[in-house]
Write an enzyme that holds these catalytic residues in place. Structure first.
Site, PDB file in Angstrom:
ATOM      1  N   ASP A  55      16.512  65.364   9.444  1.00 41.77           N
ATOM      2  CA  ASP A  55      15.752  64.590  10.603  1.00 41.77           C
ATOM      3  C   ASP A  55      16.403  63.318  10.995  1.00 41.77           C
ATOM      4  OD1 ASP A  55      12.984  66.277  10.611  1.00 41.77           O
ATOM      5  OD2 ASP A  55      13.315  65.728   8.677  1.00 41.77           O
ATOM      6  N   ASP A  68      21.434  64.657   5.707  1.00 41.09           N
ATOM      7  CA  ASP A  68      20.267  64.593   5.915  1.00 41.09           C
ATOM      8  C   ASP A  68      19.921  65.364   7.074  1.00 41.09           C
ATOM      9  OD1 ASP A  68      17.672  62.847   6.010  1.00 41.09           O
ATOM     10  OD2 ASP A  68      18.449  62.365   7.832  1.00 41.09           O
TER      11      ASP A  68
END
Length: 223
Positions: free
Chosen positions: A13, A11
Site C-alpha cells: 500500500d 511494500d
C-alpha cells in the site's frame, strides 16, 4: 538490466497500489454502522497502510470512543468484511508498476511483497492486477511473528528468496519501511508519492524515487 541485486522487496500500500480510497470507504461504512461520524479521506489517507486493527483503534481513539480491547477483534472483522466488498472499487496500481515489475523480474532478480496487510487481501489484489507470477514470496502480517518495522518481517522474505541481506533492497513509502530495512540490515529506497506523513526526503532512506518508472535505472547504479 545489469544485476546489482539478487532480490527486491516491495511494500504494498502506497508503494505498488493506491488502496486508500477503498480502505477509508470501508472504515466509514463501519463507523456509520456503529453510530460514529465518518472520517475525512484527506486526513486519514496516510493511515491506509497501517493495517486494519491499528487504523480502527486510532480512529476510535480520535473520536473519543471508550472501548474494551476484547471488542476489537469483532470490530476488525466487520471492517474487513466491508473492505472485502470494496477492495477493487477504486484501488489502482501506481503508474508504471506492471511494466517496471516485469522488467525487474525478467532481469533475473527475485521479487517479494512485504506488507502489514493480510495474506487474503494481498493475494487477491495481486491476482486481480495480474501480478502474482512476478513474486516469489508474499510475506504478510499473518505470516510472521512480528510485523514491520520488526526485522523478522523482511528476514522471512530474504530467507524465502534464498538471498543475502547485502544483495537485497527494500522499496517502500514510510518510516516503517525504512526502519524495517535498517533493522534487517538492508538498503532501502522510498517513493515520494505514498502514504508517509513526513516528506520522503526526511525519512532517512538511501534513495528517493518520485516516479516508480525510475526504479530500473536506479537499480543499475544503486549499491
Amino acid at each position: 538490466m545489469r544485476k546489482n541485486w539478487d532480490a527486491v522487496l516491495f511494500d504494498f500500500d502506497g508503494t505498488l497500489v493506491d488502496s486508500a480510497p477503498d480502505i477509508i470507504a470501508a472504515l466509514n461504512r463501519l463507523l456509520d454502522e456503529i453510530g460514529h461520524d465518518a472520517v475525512h479521506y484527506d486526513t486519514y489517507r496516510t493511515r491506509a497502510g497501517d493495517g486494519a486493527r491499528k487504523l480502527l483503534t486510532e480512529t476510535l481513539i480520535d473520536q473519543g470512543t471508550c472501548f474494551k480491547e476484547a471488542e476489537l477483534p469483532v470490530l476488525v472483522d466487520r471492517l474487513l468484511d466491508h473492505y472485502y466488498g470494496l477492495m477493487t472499487e477504486k484501488t489502482r496500481l501506481y503508474q508504471g508498476v506492471p511494466e517496471v515489475l516485469e522488467e525487474i523480474y525478467n532481469s533475473g532478480m527475485a521479487l517479494a511483497v512485504c506488507t502489514n496487510r493480510t495474506s487474503k487481501t494481498t493475494k487477491y489484489l495481486l491476482s486481480h492486477f495480474g501480478l502474482t507470477k512476478l513474486f516469489s514470496a508474499v510475506v504478510c502480517a499473518d505470516n510472521v511473528s512480528a510485523k514491520k518495522p520488526d526485522a523478522a518481517h523482511l528476514q522471512e522474505a530474504i530467507k524465502s528468496l534464498s538471498t543475502a541481506p547485502e544483495r537485497t533492497v527494500m522499496i517502500g513509502d514510510t518510516a516503517t519501511d525504512v526502519a524495517a530495512a535498517r533493522n534487517a540490515g538492508i538498503k532501502v529506497v522510498v517513493v515520494s508519492y505514498g502514504y508517509s506523513v513526513r516528506p520522503a526526503h526526511d525519512l532517512g532512506a538511501d534513495a528517493v524515487l518520485d516516479d516508480f518508472s525510475q526504479l530500473p535505472a536506479l537499480l543499475k547504479v544503486f549499491r
